[in-house]
Design an enzyme around this catalytic site. Structure first.
Site, PDB file in Angstrom:
ATOM      1  N   LEU A 138      -2.799   6.730  -2.993  1.00  0.00           N
ATOM      2  CA  LEU A 138      -3.141   5.712  -2.004  1.00  0.00           C
ATOM      3  C   LEU A 138      -2.157   4.565  -2.205  1.00  0.00           C
ATOM      4  O   LEU A 138      -1.765   4.270  -3.339  1.00  0.00           O
ATOM      5  CB  LEU A 138      -4.573   5.200  -2.196  1.00  0.00           C
ATOM      6  CG  LEU A 138      -5.718   6.188  -1.928  1.00  0.00           C
ATOM      7  CD1 LEU A 138      -7.062   5.530  -2.235  1.00  0.00           C
ATOM      8  CD2 LEU A 138      -5.694   6.692  -0.492  1.00  0.00           C
ATOM      9  N   ASP A 139      -1.763   3.919  -1.128  1.00  0.00           N
ATOM     10  CA  ASP A 139      -0.889   2.759  -1.250  1.00  0.00           C
ATOM     11  C   ASP A 139      -1.546   1.686  -2.114  1.00  0.00           C
ATOM     12  O   ASP A 139      -2.778   1.637  -2.224  1.00  0.00           O
ATOM     13  CB  ASP A 139      -0.572   2.178   0.129  1.00  0.00           C
ATOM     14  CG  ASP A 139       0.227   3.138   1.004  1.00  0.00           C
ATOM     15  OD1 ASP A 139       0.894   4.025   0.444  1.00  0.00           O
ATOM     16  OD2 ASP A 139       0.162   3.002   2.229  1.00  0.00           O
ATOM     17  N   LYS A 140      -0.737   0.830  -2.671  1.00  0.00           N
ATOM     18  CA  LYS A 140      -1.218  -0.216  -3.576  1.00  0.00           C
ATOM     19  C   LYS A 140      -2.427  -0.961  -3.009  1.00  0.00           C
ATOM     20  O   LYS A 140      -3.417  -1.192  -3.708  1.00  0.00           O
ATOM     21  CB  LYS A 140      -0.091  -1.211  -3.864  1.00  0.00           C
ATOM     22  CG  LYS A 140      -0.506  -2.419  -4.681  1.00  0.00           C
ATOM     23  CD  LYS A 140       0.640  -3.393  -4.839  1.00  0.00           C
ATOM     24  CE  LYS A 140       0.188  -4.662  -5.568  1.00  0.00           C
ATOM     25  NZ  LYS A 140       1.291  -5.653  -5.683  1.00  0.00           N
ATOM     26  N   THR A 142      -4.336  -0.077  -0.305  1.00  0.00           N
ATOM     27  CA  THR A 142      -5.364   0.739   0.339  1.00  0.00           C
ATOM     28  C   THR A 142      -6.443   1.027  -0.697  1.00  0.00           C
ATOM     29  O   THR A 142      -6.150   1.342  -1.840  1.00  0.00           O
ATOM     30  CB  THR A 142      -4.762   2.060   0.861  1.00  0.00           C
ATOM     31  OG1 THR A 142      -3.782   1.757   1.858  1.00  0.00           O
ATOM     32  CG2 THR A 142      -5.834   2.947   1.466  1.00  0.00           C
ATOM     33  N   ARG A 237      -0.715   4.244   8.620  1.00  0.00           N
ATOM     34  CA  ARG A 237      -0.081   2.978   8.981  1.00  0.00           C
ATOM     35  C   ARG A 237       1.052   3.189   9.986  1.00  0.00           C
ATOM     36  O   ARG A 237       1.174   2.457  10.976  1.00  0.00           O
ATOM     37  CB  ARG A 237       0.434   2.288   7.716  1.00  0.00           C
ATOM     38  CG  ARG A 237      -0.665   1.966   6.722  1.00  0.00           C
ATOM     39  CD  ARG A 237      -0.118   1.626   5.348  1.00  0.00           C
ATOM     40  NE  ARG A 237       0.681   0.403   5.376  1.00  0.00           N
ATOM     41  CZ  ARG A 237       1.390  -0.040   4.348  1.00  0.00           C
ATOM     42  NH1 ARG A 237       1.423   0.655   3.216  1.00  0.00           N
ATOM     43  NH2 ARG A 237       2.069  -1.153   4.450  1.00  0.00           N
TER      44      ARG A 237
END
Length: 324
Positions: A138-140, A142, A237
């Site tokens: 997961l992105d930082k 998210t 995104r």
């Protein structure tokens, strides 16, 4: 520091007629296409005992490939006592609810304080599993559910399940703009042609499919539920931004969306101070990698998204929907 790498393998028949660099990328997927090209150009690759320095040279199947190359020595990561919000754990897998701000894997500028560092502390034996058992990211900023493999056997099975699209991941998000209905975005995603840290919809990218449905319509925003069929970097995104519905707070893909007309001070403040993409991994479903039991977890959206939905709902009640 560097270490010497030796690889030897026979080219399988199904790669007949392909370029050498493409063939090696498929044969040795642990190494990037750019690194493989560097090895070829540097004379580190032999085909049937002869050095081959042309990446575009064709192969015909059953050639003997030998690679003798230098690669950077892997950094030894440090175990750190970082608190984890554990949703489920057994001898084989761990499921966490990741908070915003937690980087998944160490990288440039983030050598410490990551999920990987936390896993090494919580499960010291996970050091024996590739990438400390991390099978997806997961992105930082998210939030939400992630599964981690605690053993090599579990890691192999989970990676295969991911490739076969057998792991179901659903997200909740809030985007700019009022959508009229749900749908599917099926657009390839690859590296942005000029902004190398960004991803983009590009015909040279890899296939990417995102399904979404409308949960709630606001005056100038939409609350969404999304399901990933593929797992490309920044997929949700990029897809929503491409469709002109960027996520609230997205620092990379949202640009500078204008607030709705006559917005209250509270709404303006919430939108202005929402400094991360409004995206949360709300549901995860998979077959247990060892027992094959179907398991499912759900976690509520975090407080910042609860507040965002509340003020958007109040704004809509005051002004009505705006499809302009």
């Amino acid at each position: 520091m560097t270490k010497q790498l030796k690889l030897s393998e026979i080219v399988p028949d199904h790669l007949f007629g392909n370029r050498l660099d493409q063939v090696l990328a498929e044969m040795f997927p642990d190494y990037s296409r750019s690194r493989i090209k560097e090895w070829i150009l540097a004379g580190a690759v032999k085909v049937n005992g002869e050095v081959q320095t042309k990446p575009k040279e064709k192969v015909f199947g059953e050639e003997q490939i030998d690679i003798l190359a230098e690669i950077p020595q892997e950094v030894e990561y440090v175990a750190e006592a970082i608190e984890l919000n554990i949703v489920y754990e057994d001898d084989h897998i761990l499921v966490i609810n990741k908070p915003a701000g937690l980087v998944v894997h160490p990288g440039a500028g983030n050598a410490r304080g990551t999920l990987l560092n936390a896993l090494l502390h919580h499960i010291p034996s996970i050091n024996e599993v590739p990438r400390a058992g991390i099978v997806h990211r997961l992105d930082k900023d998210t939030t939400g559910l992630m599964v981690v493999a605690k053993t090599l056997e579990a890691q192999i099975q989970l990676v295969e399940a991911m490739k076969a699209r057998e792991v179901v991941r659903e997200y909740e998000a809030v985007c700019h703009g009022t959508m009229t209905s749900g749908g599917t975005i099926d657009e390839p995603i690859g590296r942005h042609p000029t902004k190398r840290t960004h991803m983009a919809v590009t015909q040279s990218g890899k296939p990417a499919t995102t399904h979404f449905r409308v949960m709630e319509k606001y005056r100038a925003h939409t609350r969404l539920r999304l399901r990933l069929e593929t797992g490309r970097t920044h997929q949700i995104r990029v897809h929503l931004s491409f469709n002109n519905y960027p996520l609230v707070g997205d620092p990379v893909y949202a640009g500078r969306p204008r607030p709705p007309r006559k917005a209250s001070e509270e709404l303006l403040t919430v939108l202005r101070t929402f400094k991360r993409q409004a995206l949360h991994a709300v549901m995860l479903r998979l077959a247990h990698p060892i027992t094959s039991e179907i398991l499912e977890w759900q976690v509520p959206i975090p407080d910042d998204m609860v507040k965002l939905n509340q003020v958007l709902r109040a704004d809509t009640l005051e002004h009505g929907l705006d499809f302009a």
